[in-house]
Design a protein around this motif. Structure first.
Motif, mmCIF file in Angstrom:
data_model
loop_
_atom_site.group_PDB
_atom_site.id
_atom_site.type_symbol
_atom_site.label_atom_id
_atom_site.label_comp_id
_atom_site.label_asym_id
_atom_site.label_seq_id
_atom_site.Cartn_x
_atom_site.Cartn_y
_atom_site.Cartn_z
ATOM 1 N N UNK A 143 48.337 47.868 55.363
ATOM 2 C CA UNK A 143 47.100 48.734 55.562
ATOM 3 C C UNK A 143 47.324 49.629 56.796
ATOM 4 N N UNK A 144 47.777 49.038 57.841
ATOM 5 C CA UNK A 144 47.919 49.598 58.946
ATOM 6 C C UNK A 144 49.090 50.726 58.828
ATOM 7 N N UNK A 145 50.283 50.466 58.305
ATOM 8 C CA UNK A 145 51.406 51.448 57.871
ATOM 9 C C UNK A 145 50.763 52.540 57.262
ATOM 10 N N UNK A 146 49.829 52.394 56.255
ATOM 11 C CA UNK A 146 49.433 53.543 55.518
ATOM 12 C C UNK A 146 48.421 54.413 56.342
ATOM 13 N N UNK A 147 47.740 53.663 57.290
ATOM 14 C CA UNK A 147 46.695 54.558 58.038
ATOM 15 C C UNK A 147 47.627 55.468 59.103
ATOM 16 N N UNK A 148 48.568 54.856 59.570
ATOM 17 C CA UNK A 148 49.706 55.819 60.392
ATOM 18 C C UNK A 148 50.108 56.849 59.598
ATOM 19 N N UNK A 149 50.237 56.896 58.341
ATOM 20 C CA UNK A 149 50.789 58.052 57.377
ATOM 21 C C UNK A 149 49.709 58.898 57.209
ATOM 22 N N UNK A 150 48.305 58.496 57.257
ATOM 23 C CA UNK A 150 47.360 59.434 56.796
ATOM 24 C C UNK A 150 46.274 58.828 55.795
ATOM 25 N N UNK A 151 45.239 58.894 55.826
ATOM 26 C CA UNK A 151 44.121 58.295 54.991
ATOM 27 C C UNK A 151 43.765 59.345 53.989
ATOM 28 N N UNK A 152 43.186 58.819 52.843
ATOM 29 C CA UNK A 152 42.408 59.788 51.880
ATOM 30 C C UNK A 152 41.129 58.894 51.795
ATOM 31 N N UNK A 153 39.894 59.494 52.083
ATOM 32 C CA UNK A 153 38.753 58.607 52.395
ATOM 33 C C UNK A 153 37.828 59.060 51.447
ATOM 34 N N UNK A 154 37.206 58.149 50.494
ATOM 35 C CA UNK A 154 36.227 58.203 49.630
ATOM 36 C C UNK A 154 34.863 57.701 49.974
ATOM 37 N N UNK A 155 33.697 58.358 49.662
ATOM 38 C CA UNK A 155 32.379 57.640 49.911
ATOM 39 C C UNK A 155 32.200 56.859 48.734
ATOM 40 N N UNK A 156 31.516 55.683 48.796
ATOM 41 C CA UNK A 156 31.208 54.812 48.021
ATOM 42 C C UNK A 156 29.723 54.907 47.626
ATOM 43 N N UNK A 157 28.802 54.260 48.533
ATOM 44 C CA UNK A 157 27.278 54.241 48.355
ATOM 45 C C UNK A 157 26.707 55.110 49.443
ATOM 46 N N UNK A 158 27.308 55.224 50.620
ATOM 47 C CA UNK A 158 26.567 55.979 51.683
ATOM 48 C C UNK A 158 27.731 56.460 52.549
ATOM 49 N N UNK A 159 27.255 57.283 53.660
ATOM 50 C CA UNK A 159 28.160 58.000 54.646
ATOM 51 C C UNK A 159 29.161 56.874 55.305
ATOM 52 N N UNK A 160 28.586 55.776 55.210
ATOM 53 C CA UNK A 160 29.381 54.655 56.198
ATOM 54 C C UNK A 160 29.976 53.657 55.196
ATOM 55 N N UNK A 161 29.814 53.656 54.079
ATOM 56 C CA UNK A 161 30.386 52.687 52.952
ATOM 57 C C UNK A 161 31.391 53.556 52.273
#
Length: 256
Positions: free
Chosen positions: A24-42
């Motif tokens: 997970x840490x290695x993927x974060x260094x390469x760049x994340x694709x963020x998707x919302x689940x139930x709220x802006x913080x979830x």
């Protein structure tokens, strides 16, 4: 359970959380694709799903008779009566925003109780393992007994979503705060319990906590002489974990 079997499960769990957290840490260094689940913080990222997939694949190979439940949707039935519960990234909001207060966590439970938990914090490369019948360790070193901190000096790790302030739930939360001297909200309940396990804080309380958020930390807290209970109060279920006296006081306050 035979101690040798429990030890083998603990070693496997420690390896799994280390490997998944580093992925997970290695993927974060390469760049994340963020998707919302139930709220802006979830939210969820491709690192969450990749880390969960890695753990699931290895569990299927190593423990084919056990069931599996993952936060990001993994679900496999089993025949052994045992279930592995996976949180590939606990504190995903922190993770996605660049904070290091996140971890990978796993727990194993049977039909009666949790057996063990394992947690890896990628930023410090620390791994915690423990359970009710497995004295808790950090990187193989036994953890010291939890301190019995006086009420006025206790530190609580907690979280309450803003919409609940001013509600019946918020009132119960305020009563619990009367049992501590200060509080911290860092956004990863499992990492908060690790801070309690190594003596930095004293008690965690939070409502509506899923098994993957609750069981890994609960196991390790219990393995160092602490307690973890689920308390129905104000129409929700609260997880309370930490030093026994602090847990008893917070539990009583939540119940009113």
């Amino acid at each position: 359970m035979d101690d040798s079997h429990l030890g083998a499960d603990a070693a496997l769990a420690a390896d799994l959380v280390r490997e998944a957290a580093l992925l997970a840490a290695r993927i974060r260094q390469e760049g994340l694709d963020v998707e919302r689940k139930t709220s802006g913080s979830d939210i969820v990222t491709q690192a969450d799903t990749a880390a969960e997939r890695l753990i699931v694949q290895q569990l299927i190979a190593e423990r084919p008779d056990d069931a599996i439940v993952g936060e990001e949707g993994a679900s496999k039935p089993g025949t052994s009566g045992r279930t592995w519960v996976i949180d590939p990234v606990d504190g995903t909001y922190n993770f996605a925003r660049g904070s290091d207060w996140w971890c990978t966590a796993i727990a194993l439970h049977d039909e009666d109780d949790v057996l063990l938990g394992a947690v890896h914090h990628a930023a410090s490369l620390r791994t915690w393992v423990g359970g009710p019948d497995l004295p808790s360790t950090c990187d193989g070193t036994p953890l010291a007994p939890l301190p019995d901190t006086p009420r006025e000096a206790r530190c609580a790790a907690t979280y309450l979503h803003p919409p609940f302030y001013g509600s019946e739930v918020g009132e119960a939360f305020a009563r619990a705060l009367g049992q501590v001297g200060t509080l911290r909200m860092f956004g990863s309940g499992t990492m908060d319990t690790m801070a309690i396990a190594w003596g930095q804080w004293d008690v965690l309380f939070q409502h509506s906590v899923a098994d993957w958020d609750r069981l890994p930390g609960a196991a390790i807290i219990r393995g160092v002489g602490g307690e973890s209970v689920v308390v129905p109060a104000a129409g929700v279920h609260w997880t309370v974990s930490g030093a026994p006296a602090a847990v008893a006081d917070v539990r009583a306050a939540l119940l009113g």
